[in-house]
Design an enzyme around this catalytic site. Structure first.
Site, PDB file in Angstrom:
ATOM      1  N   LYS A  14      -2.819 -31.610  39.794  1.00  0.00           N
ATOM      2  CA  LYS A  14      -4.266 -31.365  39.886  1.00  0.00           C
ATOM      3  C   LYS A  14      -5.007 -32.615  40.373  1.00  0.00           C
ATOM      4  O   LYS A  14      -5.966 -32.521  41.141  1.00  0.00           O
ATOM      5  CB  LYS A  14      -4.798 -30.928  38.517  1.00  0.00           C
TER       6      LYS A  14
ATOM      7  N   TYR B  70       1.863 -31.275  35.568  1.00  0.00           N
ATOM      8  CA  TYR B  70       0.681 -30.434  35.847  1.00  0.00           C
ATOM      9  C   TYR B  70      -0.526 -31.326  36.175  1.00  0.00           C
ATOM     10  O   TYR B  70      -1.244 -31.090  37.155  1.00  0.00           O
ATOM     11  CB  TYR B  70       0.374 -29.554  34.636  1.00  0.00           C
TER      12      TYR B  70
ATOM     13  N   THR C   5      -8.608 -18.306  28.815  1.00  0.00           N
ATOM     14  CA  THR C   5      -7.909 -17.327  29.665  1.00  0.00           C
ATOM     15  C   THR C   5      -6.476 -17.148  29.155  1.00  0.00           C
ATOM     16  O   THR C   5      -6.045 -17.843  28.231  1.00  0.00           O
ATOM     17  CB  THR C   5      -7.826 -17.847  31.108  1.00  0.00           C
TER      18      THR C   5
ATOM     19  N   SER D 200      -8.520 -29.836  37.289  1.00  0.00           N
ATOM     20  CA  SER D 200      -8.534 -29.560  35.847  1.00  0.00           C
ATOM     21  C   SER D 200      -8.986 -30.817  35.134  1.00  0.00           C
ATOM     22  O   SER D 200      -8.783 -31.929  35.640  1.00  0.00           O
ATOM     23  CB  SER D 200      -7.121 -29.204  35.377  1.00  0.00           C
TER      24      SER D 200
ATOM     25  N   TYR E  51      -1.023 -27.713  23.699  1.00  0.00           N
ATOM     26  CA  TYR E  51      -2.192 -28.610  23.620  1.00  0.00           C
ATOM     27  C   TYR E  51      -2.342 -29.168  22.208  1.00  0.00           C
ATOM     28  O   TYR E  51      -2.647 -30.347  22.021  1.00  0.00           O
ATOM     29  CB  TYR E  51      -3.470 -27.867  24.038  1.00  0.00           C
TER      30      TYR E  51
ATOM     31  N   ASN F 264      -8.146 -21.007  43.788  1.00  0.00           N
ATOM     32  CA  ASN F 264      -8.125 -21.055  42.328  1.00  0.00           C
ATOM     33  C   ASN F 264      -6.726 -20.855  41.742  1.00  0.00           C
ATOM     34  O   ASN F 264      -6.444 -21.304  40.631  1.00  0.00           O
ATOM     35  CB  ASN F 264      -9.084 -19.965  41.809  1.00  0.00           C
TER      36      ASN F 264
HETATM   37  N1  LIG Z   1      -7.804 -21.925  31.686  1.00  0.00           N
HETATM   38  C1  LIG Z   1      -8.075 -23.205  31.613  1.00  0.00           C
HETATM   39  O1  LIG Z   1      -8.361 -23.735  30.535  1.00  0.00           O
HETATM   40  C2  LIG Z   1      -8.045 -24.063  32.862  1.00  0.00           C
HETATM   41  C3  LIG Z   1      -8.520 -25.376  32.765  1.00  0.00           C
HETATM   42  C4  LIG Z   1      -8.510 -26.192  33.894  1.00  0.00           C
HETATM   43  C5  LIG Z   1      -8.050 -25.690  35.103  1.00  0.00           C
HETATM   44  N2  LIG Z   1      -7.592 -24.414  35.170  1.00  0.00           N
HETATM   45  C6  LIG Z   1      -7.121 -23.942  36.489  1.00  0.00           C
HETATM   46  O2  LIG Z   1      -7.898 -22.822  36.858  1.00  0.00           O
HETATM   47  C7  LIG Z   1      -7.121 -21.929  37.650  1.00  0.00           C
HETATM   48  C8  LIG Z   1      -7.157 -20.540  37.011  1.00  0.00           C
HETATM   49  O3  LIG Z   1      -6.624 -20.645  35.690  1.00  0.00           O
HETATM   50  P1  LIG Z   1      -6.643 -19.402  34.678  1.00  0.00           P
HETATM   51  O4  LIG Z   1      -6.684 -19.996  33.323  1.00  0.00           O
HETATM   52  O5  LIG Z   1      -7.645 -18.411  35.089  1.00  0.00           O
HETATM   53  O6  LIG Z   1      -5.150 -18.851  34.923  1.00  0.00           O
HETATM   54  P2  LIG Z   1      -4.514 -17.413  34.591  1.00  0.00           P
HETATM   55  O7  LIG Z   1      -5.316 -16.712  33.571  1.00  0.00           O
HETATM   56  O8  LIG Z   1      -3.072 -17.693  34.320  1.00  0.00           O
HETATM   57  O9  LIG Z   1      -4.647 -16.639  35.998  1.00  0.00           O
HETATM   58  C9  LIG Z   1      -3.924 -17.145  37.093  1.00  0.00           C
HETATM   59  C10 LIG Z   1      -4.272 -16.387  38.357  1.00  0.00           C
HETATM   60  O10 LIG Z   1      -3.563 -17.009  39.446  1.00  0.00           O
HETATM   61  C11 LIG Z   1      -2.655 -16.081  40.015  1.00  0.00           C
HETATM   62  N3  LIG Z   1      -1.438 -16.805  40.419  1.00  0.00           N
HETATM   63  C12 LIG Z   1      -0.573 -17.489  39.637  1.00  0.00           C
HETATM   64  N4  LIG Z   1       0.425 -17.994  40.390  1.00  0.00           N
HETATM   65  C13 LIG Z   1       0.188 -17.604  41.668  1.00  0.00           C
HETATM   66  C14 LIG Z   1       0.858 -17.787  42.901  1.00  0.00           C
HETATM   67  N5  LIG Z   1       2.018 -18.455  42.980  1.00  0.00           N
HETATM   68  N6  LIG Z   1       0.327 -17.238  44.018  1.00  0.00           N
HETATM   69  C15 LIG Z   1      -0.835 -16.533  43.964  1.00  0.00           C
HETATM   70  N7  LIG Z   1      -1.512 -16.315  42.828  1.00  0.00           N
HETATM   71  C16 LIG Z   1      -1.007 -16.847  41.691  1.00  0.00           C
HETATM   72  C17 LIG Z   1      -2.393 -15.035  38.950  1.00  0.00           C
HETATM   73  O11 LIG Z   1      -1.939 -13.829  39.556  1.00  0.00           O
HETATM   74  P3  LIG Z   1      -1.081 -12.720  38.690  1.00  0.00           P
HETATM   75  O12 LIG Z   1      -2.080 -12.039  37.794  1.00  0.00           O
HETATM   76  O13 LIG Z   1      -0.497 -11.821  39.717  1.00  0.00           O
HETATM   77  O14 LIG Z   1      -0.075 -13.482  37.916  1.00  0.00           O
HETATM   78  C18 LIG Z   1      -3.799 -14.945  38.347  1.00  0.00           C
HETATM   79  O15 LIG Z   1      -4.639 -14.187  39.181  1.00  0.00           O
HETATM   80  C19 LIG Z   1      -5.716 -22.537  37.720  1.00  0.00           C
HETATM   81  O16 LIG Z   1      -5.573 -23.255  38.921  1.00  0.00           O
HETATM   82  C20 LIG Z   1      -5.691 -23.475  36.521  1.00  0.00           C
HETATM   83  O17 LIG Z   1      -4.765 -24.521  36.700  1.00  0.00           O
HETATM   84  C21 LIG Z   1      -7.566 -23.591  34.085  1.00  0.00           C
END
Ligand SMILES: NC(=O)c1ccc[n+]([C@@H]2O[C@H](COP(=O)([O-])OP(=O)(O)OC[C@H]3O[C@@H](n4cnc5c(N)ncnc54)[C@H](OP(=O)(O)O)[C@@H]3O)[C@@H](O)[C@H]2O)c1
Length: 254
Positions: free
Chosen positions: A158, A154, A189, A141, A199, A91
């Site tokens: 993905k 980005y 998030t 994504s 966005y 993730n």
């Molecule tokens: N939020 C959305 O709308 C959305 C939509 C589509 C896809 N996504 C995808 O869903 C996933 C989670 O997104 P999120 O919104 O939950 O993100 P988030 O709130 O920014 O959380 C990111 C998580 O990934 C960890 N992380 C970041 N860089 C890392 C690295 N280099 N190595 C290991 N861990 C790392 C962070 O750890 P730390 O806390 O230590 O920084 C945190 O636990 C991502 O892949 C994102 O691209 C998100």
């Protein structure tokens, strides 16, 4: 609710946001958990405490997904602690916005190192320890299929993941392991909130509520739990015949 008792699950980036939601949901279903993080140890510890409220074991490991050696270390730590690995939810990811002109080589490489290379190699390491019945879910994504201004790098990082799972399913099928990707829409998030202005810039003059109403038939942003409940099904025994797919969980974005 799926029964994951006796299973061991690793959720990369499981300390916050969608990953945290998934880790909590899998714990609720009875799995023992390992989560990884890269920077925010306090947040990881808080998540571990919340997971343990479900009376399952939980560990947090600091490992940068962009470093293949750290990914190998991460999986080895999980296997050393639990004696095996049944479920991988890859993730961890980072968001990035920049125009064609602005994008530097290091931006491109950083985004692909975490979002694409990191996911490929955590799968490679995890399957070394998986038996038949293993389950892998990677993170794409809606951006892989919905363009936004300044989002090409980005989105491409993905889209590559969707192609990876489609191809890797052929190798993993005979081993009884499924691999799929999820393509979430906008989930509230830290990542999404930090990038709201970017966005919005694809829709000049429109308010966030109007864009949501225009793009999302379900009429709201998603929550980590919306994503997590579906992932809990994908990693269950019942999802044995679903592999190589990308599942859009996005309130119907168009
Ligand atoms: N939020 C959305 O709308 C959305 C939509 C589509 C896809 N996504 C995808 O869903 C996933 C989670 O997104 P999120 O919104 O939950 O993100 P988030 O709130 O920014 O959380 C990111 C998580 O990934 C960890 N992380 C970041 N860089 C890392 C690295 N280099 N190595 C290991 N861990 C790392 C962070 O750890 P730390 O806390 O230590 O920084 C945190 O636990 C991502 O892949 C994102 O691209 C998100």
């Amino acid at each position: 609710m799926s029964n994951l008792s006796g299973k061991v699950a690793l959720v990369t980036g499981g300390s916050r946001g969608i990953g945290q939601g998934i880790a909590l949901e899998l714990a609720k279903s009875g799995a023992s958990l390992a989560i990884s993080y890269v920077a925010h140890q306090d947040q990881a510890e808080e998540t571990i405490n919340r997971i343990k409220e479900y009376k399952v074991d939980a560990i947090a490991i600091k490992a940068d997904s962009s470093e293949v050696s750290q990914v190998e270390y991460l999986v080895n730590q999980v296997v050393q602690h639990y004696g095996g690995l049944d479920i991988l939810v890859s993730n961890a990811g980072i968001e990035h916005f920049s125009s064609l002109d602005e994008t530097r080589q290091q931006d491109f490489d950083r985004v692909f190192a975490v979002n694409t290379r990191g996911q490929f190699f955590v799968v490679q390491q995890a399957v070394k320890h998986m038996k038949r019945g293993g389950r892998i879910v990677c993170s794409s994504s809606m951006s892989a299929s919905t363009p936004f201004a300044r989002h090409a790098v980005y989105a491409a990082s993905k889209a590559a993941v969707e192609v990876l799972v489609k191809n890797l399913a052929i190798e993993l099928g005979p081993r009884g392991i499924t691999i799929n990707a999820i393509a979430p829409g906008g989930v509230g998030t830290d990542m999404a909130m930090e990038n709201t202005r970017e966005y919005l810039s694809s829709y000049p003059g429109m308010a966030l509520e109007d864009i949501i109403n225009l793009m999302i038939p379900a009429g709201r942003l998603g929550t980590p739990q919306d994503i997590a409940q579906f992932v809990a099904f994908l990693v269950s025994d019942e999802a044995e015949w679903i592999t190589g797919q990308t599942m859009h969980i996005d309130g119907g974005v168009h």
